[in-house]
Design an enzyme around this catalytic site. Sequence first.
Site, PDB file in Angstrom:
ATOM      1  N   GLU A   1      -8.832  -3.744 -10.479  1.00 43.85           N
ATOM      2  CA  GLU A   1      -8.044  -2.495  -9.921  1.00 43.85           C
ATOM      3  C   GLU A   1      -6.520  -2.215 -10.701  1.00 43.85           C
ATOM      4  O   GLU A   1      -6.038  -3.640 -10.330  1.00 43.85           O
ATOM      5  CB  GLU A   1      -7.644  -3.048  -8.482  1.00 43.85           C
ATOM      6  CG  GLU A   1      -7.229  -2.025  -7.732  1.00 43.85           C
ATOM      7  CD  GLU A   1      -7.058  -1.670  -5.880  1.00 43.85           C
ATOM      8  OE1 GLU A   1      -7.231  -3.181  -6.059  1.00 43.85           O
ATOM      9  OE2 GLU A   1      -7.183  -0.693  -5.867  1.00 43.85           O
TER      10      GLU A   1
ATOM     11  N   LYS B   1       1.230  -5.765  11.615  1.00 46.92           N
ATOM     12  CA  LYS B   1       2.433  -6.171  10.228  1.00 46.92           C
ATOM     13  C   LYS B   1       1.828  -4.614   9.600  1.00 46.92           C
ATOM     14  O   LYS B   1       1.194  -5.410   8.988  1.00 46.92           O
ATOM     15  CB  LYS B   1       2.278  -7.573  10.232  1.00 46.92           C
ATOM     16  CG  LYS B   1       3.549  -7.958   9.368  1.00 46.92           C
ATOM     17  CD  LYS B   1       3.384  -8.717   7.834  1.00 46.92           C
ATOM     18  CE  LYS B   1       2.801  -8.360   6.647  1.00 46.92           C
ATOM     19  NZ  LYS B   1       3.401  -7.493   6.154  1.00 46.92           N
TER      20      LYS B   1
ATOM     21  N   CYS C   1      -6.860   3.754  -2.071  1.00 45.85           N
ATOM     22  CA  CYS C   1      -8.372   2.460  -2.357  1.00 45.85           C
ATOM     23  C   CYS C   1      -9.677   4.011  -3.418  1.00 45.85           C
ATOM     24  O   CYS C   1     -10.008   2.498  -3.970  1.00 45.85           O
ATOM     25  CB  CYS C   1      -8.075   1.541  -1.555  1.00 45.85           C
ATOM     26  SG  CYS C   1      -8.516   2.835  -0.247  1.00 45.85           S
TER      27      CYS C   1
ATOM     28  N   GLU D   1     -10.526  -4.181   4.527  1.00 44.35           N
ATOM     29  CA  GLU D   1     -10.925  -3.448   3.454  1.00 44.35           C
ATOM     30  C   GLU D   1     -10.554  -3.690   2.499  1.00 44.35           C
ATOM     31  O   GLU D   1      -8.976  -3.811   2.244  1.00 44.35           O
ATOM     32  CB  GLU D   1     -10.684  -2.560   4.266  1.00 44.35           C
ATOM     33  CG  GLU D   1     -11.159  -1.668   5.742  1.00 44.35           C
ATOM     34  CD  GLU D   1     -12.658  -1.221   5.327  1.00 44.35           C
ATOM     35  OE1 GLU D   1     -13.085  -1.438   4.435  1.00 44.35           O
ATOM     36  OE2 GLU D   1     -13.448  -2.041   6.450  1.00 44.35           O
TER      37      GLU D   1
HETATM   38  P1  NDP Z   1      -1.294  -6.672   0.000  1.00 47.33           P
HETATM   39  O1  NDP Z   1      -3.129  -7.765   0.015  1.00 47.33           O
HETATM   40  O2  NDP Z   1      -0.443  -6.896  -1.073  1.00 47.33           O
HETATM   41  O3  NDP Z   1      -0.345  -7.165   1.287  1.00 47.33           O
HETATM   42  C1  NDP Z   1      -1.854  -5.765   2.140  1.00 47.33           C
HETATM   43  C2  NDP Z   1      -0.738  -6.693   3.192  1.00 47.33           C
HETATM   44  O4  NDP Z   1      -1.176  -7.856   3.329  1.00 47.33           O
HETATM   45  C3  NDP Z   1       0.489  -6.801   3.387  1.00 47.33           C
HETATM   46  O5  NDP Z   1       1.040  -5.845   5.007  1.00 47.33           O
HETATM   47  C4  NDP Z   1       1.143  -7.873   3.207  1.00 47.33           C
HETATM   48  O6  NDP Z   1       2.424  -8.165   3.330  1.00 47.33           O
HETATM   49  C5  NDP Z   1       0.235  -8.416   3.637  1.00 47.33           C
HETATM   50  N1  NDP Z   1      -0.005 -10.164   3.565  1.00 47.33           N
HETATM   51  C6  NDP Z   1       0.183 -10.184   2.105  1.00 47.33           C
HETATM   52  N2  NDP Z   1      -0.329 -11.509   1.680  1.00 47.33           N
HETATM   53  C7  NDP Z   1      -0.571 -12.233   2.962  1.00 47.33           C
HETATM   54  C8  NDP Z   1      -0.644 -13.218   3.940  1.00 47.33           C
HETATM   55  N3  NDP Z   1      -0.963 -14.804   2.660  1.00 47.33           N
HETATM   56  N4  NDP Z   1      -1.381 -13.663   4.848  1.00 47.33           N
HETATM   57  C9  NDP Z   1      -1.423 -12.732   5.148  1.00 47.33           C
HETATM   58  N5  NDP Z   1      -0.524 -11.289   5.442  1.00 47.33           N
HETATM   59  C10 NDP Z   1      -0.296 -11.096   3.529  1.00 47.33           C
HETATM   60  O7  NDP Z   1      -1.518  -5.391  -0.455  1.00 47.33           O
HETATM   61  P2  NDP Z   1      -0.955  -4.281  -1.422  1.00 47.33           P
HETATM   62  O8  NDP Z   1      -0.196  -3.597   0.495  1.00 47.33           O
HETATM   63  O9  NDP Z   1      -0.304  -4.080  -2.503  1.00 47.33           O
HETATM   64  O10 NDP Z   1      -1.828  -2.759  -0.447  1.00 47.33           O
HETATM   65  C11 NDP Z   1      -2.670  -2.345  -2.044  1.00 47.33           C
HETATM   66  C12 NDP Z   1      -3.852  -3.178  -1.562  1.00 47.33           C
HETATM   67  O11 NDP Z   1      -4.507  -2.815  -0.845  1.00 47.33           O
HETATM   68  C13 NDP Z   1      -4.722  -2.475  -2.686  1.00 47.33           C
HETATM   69  O12 NDP Z   1      -5.581  -3.571  -3.697  1.00 47.33           O
HETATM   70  C14 NDP Z   1      -5.839  -1.817  -2.223  1.00 47.33           C
HETATM   71  O13 NDP Z   1      -7.050  -1.669  -2.931  1.00 47.33           O
HETATM   72  C15 NDP Z   1      -6.092  -1.726  -0.596  1.00 47.33           C
HETATM   73  N6  NDP Z   1      -6.394  -0.861   0.401  1.00 47.33           N
HETATM   74  C16 NDP Z   1      -7.424  -1.069   0.584  1.00 47.33           C
HETATM   75  C17 NDP Z   1      -8.081   0.008   1.376  1.00 47.33           C
HETATM   76  C18 NDP Z   1      -9.481  -0.002   1.851  1.00 47.33           C
HETATM   77  O14 NDP Z   1      -9.632   0.826   2.847  1.00 47.33           O
HETATM   78  N7  NDP Z   1     -10.458  -0.826   1.093  1.00 47.33           N
HETATM   79  C19 NDP Z   1      -6.982   1.622   1.629  1.00 47.33           C
HETATM   80  C20 NDP Z   1      -5.902   1.156   1.260  1.00 47.33           C
HETATM   81  C21 NDP Z   1      -5.209   0.124   0.216  1.00 47.33           C
HETATM   82  P3  NDP Z   1       3.704  -7.771   2.606  1.00 47.33           P
HETATM   83  O15 NDP Z   1       3.539  -5.998   2.077  1.00 47.33           O
HETATM   84  O16 NDP Z   1       5.252  -8.307   3.145  1.00 47.33           O
HETATM   85  O17 NDP Z   1       3.226  -8.638   1.295  1.00 47.33           O
END
Ligand code: NDP
Length: 479
Positions: A383, A173, A282, A248
Amino acid sequence: MQKIENYINGELISSIKEQYIDNYNPSKGEVYSLIPNSDKDDVDLAVKAGEEAFASWSSTPKVKRAEIMLKIADLIDENHKELAHAEALDNGKPLFLASHVDIPRASSNIRFFATAIMHNANESYHMEEGFNNYTLSQPLGVVGCISPWNLPLYLFTWKIAPAIASGNCVVAKPSEVTPMTAYLFSKLCIEAGLPKGVLNIVHGLGSSAGDAIVSHNKIKAISFTGGTNTGRIIARKCAETFKKMSLELGGKNPNIIFADCDFDNMIKTTLQSSFANQGQICLCGSRIFIEQSIYEKFKTAFLAKLETHTVGNPFDEKTRMGALVSKDHLEKVLSYVELAKEEGGTVIFGGNKLIIEGSENGYYMEPTVIEGLPYNCRTNQEEIFGPVVTLIPFETEEEVLTYANSTPYGLSATVWTENISRAQRIANKLDSGIVWVNCWLVRDLRTPFGGVKQSGLGREGGFRALNFFTEPKNVCMAY
Ligand code: NDP
């Protein structure tokens, strides 16, 4: 209006309930396509397709799996222009960034794991008493890959590639905020002849489609990249069914600058590590610690450089910073600027929403620099994930290490010094999964990638990713 489709069992189909979510172009603030609002029923269909494909895919010779994956990588390259355009439109990032970073990295990810799988060796232990052990690395079955919006196709492929290379079938997803390149990618998988059911892409909200993937009892592992709070929810869910998980998560990375650094190189790179992708990486270094003796020199040079850092429409060649990904996210980032002021900080550059001519409803913001805050205030601990950095002076190594290590996060850190002993001393003591010395965001895909503390669990990259997506089985034979 264009409708994005799910990719299940080799076909592009709508969600079962045929409901849709609006997909925005952040540079204009307008809806430009629709995404299937998939739910548990769609995920069930995807898991079933994965299960049916698993026996055949997992026994397909590695070289054949690699051949199909290399074809997908070639197709990404052939469609580079269309993919980069789609990424910039969907995410708001500058086209030049999508062209030079996101899309090339997506094909590298696929190529890297397609070939890595042919070099993966198993262990063997010979016992002198007449027994021999060998270890099989077997794929897990159907696995879930969930990725965020900041580097859409880049991170999506980073997870899918090791999973399918090692013989698993995937239900993936992308973020509902940036689904377009995952959709275009599904078309390329069909064109490359990826057998049906090996990869299934379900679009929709995290709270429904994402949750259904994480909760599904037939899914054996979850590879997740996203926010720490979401990671916490996912970790709890995975515990219920003892799924393997790789998380991550967020970061609040320190950028530590000593007076003896290569100043020009540091300034140039610090501009990138602060504001690349609108600060929505990130690995961005949002807390800049500067040795007191060069604090004023740094500030003058950094702000002068920022004057030339053009914010604008992603498709304008001069643009170095595009739009933030969504209205909600822009508001969240701006609220942190307000918080910084309440905490006593002084905004010395930017701090405001920007109106760009011709794109008046887009989600633009000035690059923002704040000083005068203590290391332990909320602005310096939470963050923000946007184009906002803080400047903090320091006197000694001990002091800056206390500052750097003070957050609940520990993803990456950058150190600028020409003193190699100091560089190693500091690198050893940083609470961080990744340390860059005199560079930033240089990535060798073989190296371990991940964070400590609340920045994640496990490591991606190289053979570690292949190990995550396989289960070792030891066979002990008497002779
Ligand atoms: P989110 O945690 O909001 O979402 C990440 C993914 O998880 C999306 O596809 C989201 O869907 C999905 N999701 C949300 N809630 C659920 C749930 N309850 N169960 C399963 N899946 C779920 O992160 P963001 O998209 O806002 O991304 C930003 C964050 O990602 C920042 O904190 C950043 O630091 C981190 N990040 C970390 C990296 C790393 O390598 N450590 C690299 C890049 C980013 P939907 O969008 O539909 O809500």
